[in-house]
Design a protein around this motif. Structure first.
Motif, PDB file in Angstrom:
ATOM      1  N   ILE A  10       0.857  -1.183   0.000  1.00 40.66           N
ATOM      2  CA  ILE A  10       0.000   0.000   0.000  1.00 40.66           C
ATOM      3  C   ILE A  10       0.893   1.234   0.000  1.00 40.66           C
ATOM      4  N   VAL A  11       0.613   2.144  -0.918  1.00 41.09           N
ATOM      5  CA  VAL A  11       1.333   3.416  -0.979  1.00 41.09           C
ATOM      6  C   VAL A  11       0.308   4.543  -1.021  1.00 41.09           C
ATOM      7  N   VAL A  73      -2.088   1.908  -4.903  1.00 40.95           N
ATOM      8  CA  VAL A  73      -1.699   3.309  -4.721  1.00 40.95           C
ATOM      9  C   VAL A  73      -2.943   4.126  -4.416  1.00 40.95           C
ATOM     10  N   MET A  74      -2.967   4.791  -3.267  1.00 39.49           N
ATOM     11  CA  MET A  74      -4.078   5.662  -2.902  1.00 39.49           C
ATOM     12  C   MET A  74      -3.620   7.104  -3.040  1.00 39.49           C
ATOM     13  N   MET A  80       0.463   8.135  -8.795  1.00 40.13           N
ATOM     14  CA  MET A  80       0.633   6.959  -9.667  1.00 40.13           C
ATOM     15  C   MET A  80       1.842   7.132 -10.580  1.00 40.13           C
ATOM     16  N   LEU A  81       2.040   8.342 -11.086  1.00 37.13           N
ATOM     17  CA  LEU A  81       3.177   8.591 -11.964  1.00 37.13           C
ATOM     18  C   LEU A  81       4.497   8.378 -11.240  1.00 37.13           C
ATOM     19  N   SER A  82       4.617   8.936 -10.037  1.00 38.94           N
ATOM     20  CA  SER A  82       5.881   8.821  -9.317  1.00 38.94           C
ATOM     21  C   SER A  82       6.130   7.390  -8.851  1.00 38.94           C
ATOM     22  N   ILE A  95      -2.412  -0.766  -9.032  1.00 34.94           N
ATOM     23  CA  ILE A  95      -3.832  -0.416  -9.122  1.00 34.94           C
ATOM     24  C   ILE A  95      -4.036   0.847  -8.304  1.00 34.94           C
ATOM     25  N   GLY A  96      -4.809   1.797  -8.829  1.00 28.63           N
ATOM     26  CA  GLY A  96      -4.955   3.085  -8.166  1.00 28.63           C
ATOM     27  C   GLY A  96      -6.328   3.295  -7.550  1.00 28.63           C
ATOM     28  N   ILE A  97      -6.348   3.875  -6.346  1.00 30.78           N
ATOM     29  CA  ILE A  97      -7.578   4.315  -5.687  1.00 30.78           C
ATOM     30  C   ILE A  97      -7.570   5.836  -5.716  1.00 30.78           C
TER      31      ILE A  97
END
Length: 289
Positions: A10-11, A73-74, A80-82, A95-97
């Motif tokens: 989780i990031v 990624v939240m 998300m890019l970094s 996967i992005g939230i």
């Protein structure tokens, strides 16, 4: 059903303390949910300070790629890019939230994230590869500032026209006076390139778009070239020119600098929900109706 992924990282928006504070309850809820499923959970070190849950491992962003087989990624597109750039060597899917604004790269919403994450963990997802750009500046015969970008590499001036010369695969294309130039991947065509009048390219395409920013001669239009092209931009007159990548880094340019842009060797992998549709995403984000 057994999970497709056994170790999940989780990031959060790890460089923004205020944002992490705002998403603290959602981060904690997500970590608790994953741990309850018996998964190994790894939380990025800065993010971990805002997760009220025990039983997870902490790791730096650089370490996460070797510890997880899925990264959640939240944040927004910038996060998300970094994260994508940082983990590009590992091939670990993301996967992005969405906790940002538009969220072209972040498919999930916090109110439904647990149900959608469960579907993904059970193998119900789409996996997509996105190309990256590699750029390097040559100054007085020496290479400086090698960077990788998921969206775009931008050469521009904030206040005055700059003069640029563009070559593709060693062939002269144009010499233009403008506010600058955007070199964009298909992913980046819904970012700065779109605002500058560039085309939207489907992410399955392998191409690079060259988009002028407010050219002094109106006949200069965007042009798209194959992804294996090597683009060289020569800074003829610099004024206060600078180069940025994904809108997150800035480097001052000088007259005579050569900027080389080509497809990067690496790519990143994005996980989408099973029912993801690129055109639905565009319609919703751009309010096409």
């Amino acid at each position: 059903m057994q999970s497709t992924f056994r170790s999940v990282a989780i990031v959060g928006k790890y460089m923004d303390t205020a944002a992490l504070q705002q998403m603290q309850s959602d981060l904690t809820r997500l970590a608790h949910h994953l741990l309850a499923k018996g998964l190994h959970v790894c939380v990025e070190a800065n993010t971990a300070a805002y997760v009220e849950q025990e039983g997870f491992e902490q790791a730096s962003l650089e370490q996460i790629g070797s510890k997880a087989d899925l990264v959640i990624v939240m944040g927004g597109d910038g996060t998300m890019l970094s994260v994508g750039r940082a983990l590009r060597e590992t091939g670990v899917p993301l996967i992005g939230i969405n906790r940002g604004r538009l969220g072209f790269l972040t498919d999930l919403q916090t109110d439904q994230m647990l149900d959608e994450i469960d579907e993904i963990l059970q193998g119900h997802f789409q996996l997509e590869s996105r190309m990256l750009l590699h750029s390097v500046v040559t100054r007085a015969g020496s290479q400086v500032l090698p960077v990788v970008a998921l969206n775009d590499v931008v050469i521009k001036s904030a206040f005055r026209l700059i003069e640029l010369e563009v070559h593709v695969d060693g062939q002269f294309v144009s010499r233009q006076r403008s506010d600058g130039l955007i070199l964009t991947t298909p992913t980046g065509t819904t970012a700065y390139g779109l605002s500058a009048g560039g085309p939207i390219m489907h992410p399955d395409l392998e191409a690079i778009s060259i988009v002028p920013i407010s050219p002094h001669t109106l006949s200069y239009r965007p042009i798209t070239v194959p992804a294996d092209s090597v683009i060289e931009v020569i800074v003829v007159s610099a004024a206060d020119a600078q180069m940025s990548y994904d809108g997150q880094g800035q480097f001052p340019l000088a007259a005579g600098d050569h900027v080389r842009i080509a497809r990067a060797e690496q790519s990143i992998r994005l996980v989408h929900p099973q029912d993801y549709c690129y055109f639905d995403m565009l319609r919703n984000k751009l309010n096409w109706g």
